[in-house]
Scaffold this motif. Structure first.
Motif, short mmCIF file in Angstrom:
data_model
loop_
_atom_site.label_atom_id
_atom_site.label_comp_id
_atom_site.label_asym_id
_atom_site.label_seq_id
_atom_site.Cartn_x
_atom_site.Cartn_y
_atom_site.Cartn_z
N GLY A 1 -20.03 45.88 21.81
CA GLY A 1 -20.56 45.26 23.12
C GLY A 1 -21.92 44.65 23.30
N THR A 2 -22.45 44.72 22.27
CA THR A 2 -23.95 44.38 22.07
C THR A 2 -24.12 42.86 21.98
OG1 THR A 2 -24.14 44.62 19.59
CG2 THR A 2 -24.72 46.52 21.10
N LEU A 3 -25.46 42.48 22.48
CA LEU A 3 -25.65 40.99 22.54
C LEU A 3 -26.44 40.36 21.28
CD1 LEU A 3 -27.41 40.60 25.90
CD2 LEU A 3 -24.84 40.30 25.45
N VAL A 4 -25.71 39.33 20.53
CA VAL A 4 -26.30 38.74 19.52
C VAL A 4 -26.21 37.42 19.72
CG1 VAL A 4 -24.97 40.24 17.84
CG2 VAL A 4 -23.89 38.46 18.60
N LEU A 5 -27.22 36.65 18.84
CA LEU A 5 -27.65 35.27 18.82
C LEU A 5 -26.27 34.54 18.11
CD1 LEU A 5 -31.44 35.14 17.90
CD2 LEU A 5 -30.16 35.36 20.20
N THR A 6 -26.59 33.11 18.73
CA THR A 6 -25.40 32.35 18.12
C THR A 6 -26.00 30.96 17.58
OG1 THR A 6 -25.26 30.78 20.02
CG2 THR A 6 -23.94 32.85 20.07
N ASP A 7 -25.11 30.05 16.82
CA ASP A 7 -25.97 28.97 16.33
C ASP A 7 -26.58 28.22 17.40
OD1 ASP A 7 -24.57 29.66 13.93
OD2 ASP A 7 -22.78 28.45 14.25
N LYS A 8 -26.12 28.15 18.64
CA LYS A 8 -26.74 27.38 20.06
C LYS A 8 -28.09 28.02 20.19
CE LYS A 8 -22.47 25.82 21.81
NZ LYS A 8 -21.60 25.78 23.11
N SER A 9 -28.30 29.13 19.72
CA SER A 9 -29.63 30.01 20.05
C SER A 9 -30.87 29.35 19.91
CB SER A 9 -29.47 31.47 19.66
OG SER A 9 -28.35 31.96 20.41
N GLY A 10 -30.69 28.93 18.53
CA GLY A 10 -32.02 28.40 18.06
C GLY A 10 -32.61 27.09 18.64
N ARG B 1 -21.76 29.81 27.89
CA ARG B 1 -21.92 28.57 27.15
C ARG B 1 -21.89 29.03 25.81
NH1 ARG B 1 -25.89 25.03 31.10
NH2 ARG B 1 -24.89 25.62 32.98
N GLY B 2 -21.90 30.09 25.20
CA GLY B 2 -21.88 30.21 23.66
C GLY B 2 -23.47 30.27 23.32
N ILE B 3 -24.33 30.35 24.07
CA ILE B 3 -25.68 30.79 23.64
C ILE B 3 -26.09 31.72 23.35
CG2 ILE B 3 -28.19 30.19 24.49
CD1 ILE B 3 -27.21 28.03 26.40
N LEU B 4 -25.36 32.71 24.10
CA LEU B 4 -25.32 34.23 23.44
C LEU B 4 -23.91 34.54 23.11
CD1 LEU B 4 -27.59 36.49 25.88
CD2 LEU B 4 -27.63 36.38 23.52
N ALA B 5 -23.88 35.65 22.22
CA ALA B 5 -22.47 36.23 22.19
C ALA B 5 -22.35 37.78 22.09
CB ALA B 5 -22.15 35.63 20.61
N VAL B 6 -21.20 38.22 22.20
CA VAL B 6 -20.89 39.63 22.26
C VAL B 6 -20.49 40.03 21.05
CG1 VAL B 6 -19.65 41.62 23.39
CG2 VAL B 6 -20.64 39.67 24.74
N GLU B 7 -21.17 41.31 20.26
CA GLU B 7 -20.64 41.73 19.12
C GLU B 7 -19.39 42.66 19.46
OE1 GLU B 7 -20.15 44.49 15.97
OE2 GLU B 7 -21.11 45.07 17.76
N PRO B 8 -18.30 42.60 19.09
CA PRO B 8 -17.12 42.85 19.40
C PRO B 8 -16.96 44.59 19.19
CG PRO B 8 -16.79 41.79 17.39
CD PRO B 8 -17.93 41.51 17.82
N ALA B 9 -17.50 45.25 18.40
CA ALA B 9 -17.46 46.62 17.98
C ALA B 9 -18.16 47.35 19.40
CB ALA B 9 -17.91 46.98 16.58
#
Length: 607
Positions: free
Chosen positions: A484-493, A474-482
């Motif tokens: 494969g770690t998890l990062v927040l998105t604009d939808k997380s807040g 759903r794009g609430i979390l994202a994957v950092e491409p280099a």
């Protein structure tokens, strides 16, 4: 001159056209251009084969399927159709023989690879003969955004300029409204008649299972639902295809690998074996399958998430081309999402945007709680259909649950690692922290001192993986491409602050081995009357021996559906046998006596 209906009956042995075929055929017979979108197994080939037999001249079929042209020609020859092909697999003498037959008017259909039209000698040859029509098969290959793009297809628009009075028919089984428009524009078919049949294949049962032990799940699926059936298993990597084929073979399932890394001779051998042998499973990358005309493939399985719904639908459409029940089964899990999210971030901006759209549509199908078939058909522009009653979500609709608090816990863990420690980690570490596991890695980085450590013991590890998977989709979390770690998105807040609620699909546990889903009303049934079963098996044995003797796939002799009808009718005369669907004049003359003898032997053995 025969009418199209007379050709259908005399050559192909059918009494009536399938929906949509007659109007397409009559359009081309009359000299008009046509663009045809029809699902795999819907009868596209007849839409150009019959006009080629009715119109004066030779039907020229442009097809990318070099490895399958011989089988296509064999199948037509068995029907009494004069067919040939020109491609790079032939030596000079073989090409010369086909060219002479073309010039003499001794061919009904000529198959060409698109690259042959770049060769001046091919153009000169075509200009000397009489052409009934041009058929452009697998027309989606002209789409540069598609999953099977072939650069040589871009030049096919020039056919109309050189032969303005020869009708053209372009055909494909998988095209979204956007791809449909691209095909029309690139091939110069905007003024043609466009025919869009229903994409629905009600005989295919769509199922997507949570991935736990995928190899074992696949093995259980084949053993319990499709033992001794022909099937295709798709994997993303070559090494996976090799390993899965070996695993299945080691556990008693006849399986062979197929991928672009194999020697060309091995690939050709494995493809030939799959087409000619019954009950064989091929484990392949997407390098395998386009144009495979094997009608009795009973299942298509995916062990990795396909890149797009177009690719998925075309691949699953290789099952059940005979109209009998078939299964499209897929195992899908968190790592599929992580891997594809990373892949979608590669390339230029336009490519990334397109990949993201493809992936979002694919993930939406996997996570839906409504009918999967409705979603598939809607994607291809076919709206307003009701639940199919023959997919997993129709049989056992999943629940949704309020996962706002669990989502906040995941997002908080990712946030605190980044804010307090300047760190990024993958899914495994996040889940270990939430579960309060004092692993070596957790203690190494002091993550047991985080305020979120152990706050998630109300859910299991598998359930947390499911939560993360759906947050990623759903794009609430994202994957950092280099990494494969998890990062927040604009939808997380919005979720973290409690402004946005999160409702997730509750994963169903994989069904126990031995439990199969029954097709509901409207789905084709494969049941034979009890007394017809032994006859059907005898006919299959005769067909296998005959196909082996002639060196052709079994379906070239007769399809399973035809043998089932013969076994049920149990005809005693040639005229009776000639009434069976799929028994045309040529096959009746060639095989009729043998079929009746086989039935007579069965009756004698029983008496």
């Amino acid at each position: 001159m025969d009418t199209p209906l007379e050709v259908l009956h005399r050559v192909f042995g059918y009494d009536s056209f399938r929906p949509g075929q007659q109007e397409i055929i009559e359009t081309v017979v009359a000299g008009g251009d046509a663009l045809v979108l029809m699902p795999t197994g819907g009868g596209k080939s007849l839409c150009y084969q019959i006009p080629a037999l009715v119109r004066p001249g030779v039907g020229v079929v442009v097809s990318p399927l070099i490895a399958l042209m011989q089988d296509q020609v064999d199948a037509l020859t068995a029907l009494g159709v004069r067919a040939g092909f020109l491609n790079s697999t032939q030596d000079f003498g073989e090409r010369q023989e086909v060219e002479a037959a073309f010039l003499a008017g001794d061919l009904d259909l000529l198959y060409l690879a698109p690259e042959r039209l770049r060769v001046d000698s091919t153009i000169r040859l075509l200009e000397k003969g009489e052409i009934a029509l041009f058929a452009i098969d697998e027309a989606h290959c002209v789409s540069q955004w598609g999953h099977d793009f072939r650069p040589d297809y871009l030049m096919l628009s020039g056919l109309h300029e050189r032969w303005p009075n020869v009708p053209r028919i372009a055909l494909t089984a998988t095209a979204t409204p956007e791809t449909h428009q691209e095909i029309s524009s690139r091939l110069g078919l905007d003024a043609a008649r466009h025919f869009v049949a229903s994409f629905d294949r009600p005989n295919i049962q769509y199922r997507i299972s949570p991935k736990s032990e995928p190899k074992r799940q696949l093995l259980d699926f084949i053993r319990t639902e499709h033992p001794d059936d022909a099937g295709i298993v798709y994997c993303l990597s070559r090494s996976s295809a090799e390993k899965i084929a070996e695993f299945l073979s080691d556990h008693g399932i006849a399986a062979i690998p197929y991928h672009a890394g194999l020697d060309a001779r091995v690939r050709a051998l494995h493809q030939a074996r799959f087409l000619r042998e019954e009950g064989l499973t091929v484990v392949a990358t997407i390098a395998f399958g386009m144009g495979i005309d094997k009608p009795d493939v009973r299942f298509v399985a995916h062990l990795d998430l396909p890149k797009s719904l177009e690719g998925y639908y075309q691949e699953t459409g290789r099952a059940g081309r005979d109209g009998l029940p078939a299964t499209a089964w897929m195992a899908y899990g968190l790592q599929d999402v992580v891997q594809h999210r990373r892949m979608a971030l590669e390339g230029d901006e336009a490519h990334r945007r397109r990949q993201a759209l493809h992936l979002d549509a694919m993930l939406a199908l996997c996570e839906t709680v409504t009918c999967r078939r409705v979603m598939l058909l809607d994607y291809f522009g076919e709206t307003g259909t009701g639940p199919c009653g023959n997919c997993d979500t129709c049989h056992n609709r999943p629940d949704t649950w309020d996962a706002t608090v669990p989502a906040q816990k995941v997002l908080s863990a990712v946030y605190r690692l980044a804010k307090e420690r300047g760190q990024k980690f993958g899914v495994g570490q996040i889940v270990d922290i939430l579960l309060g596991k004092k692993t070596a890695k957790v203690e190494q980085f002091g993550h047991d001192s985080l305020t979120v450590f152990g706050v998630g013991q109300d859910l299991s590890s598998a359930e947390w993986h499911g939560v993360v998977r759906q947050l990623l989709t759903r794009g609430i979390l994202a994957v950092e491409p280099a990494h494969g770690t998890l990062v927040l998105t604009d939808k997380s807040g919005g979720v973290l602050r409690g402004h946005d609620q999160v409702s997730l699909r509750r994963d169903l546990k994989p069904r126990a081995a031995g439990r199969t889903m029954k097709a509901k009303a409207g789905a084709p049934q494969a049941d034979l009357p009890a007394e017809a079963g032994p006859l059907f098996e005898r006919l299959r044995a005769w067909r296998a021996a005959t196909a082996k003797e002639q060196g052709v796939p079994a379906y070239v002799i007769f399809h399973d559906a035809t043998l089932r009808e013969i076994a049920t009718l149990n005809p005693t005369t040639l005229p009776e046998l000639g009434t069976v669907s799929g028994v045309g004049e040529n096959k009746l003359a060639k095989y009729g006596a043998q079929v009746l003898a086989t039935l007579h032997e069965a009756e004698s053995a029983d008496s």
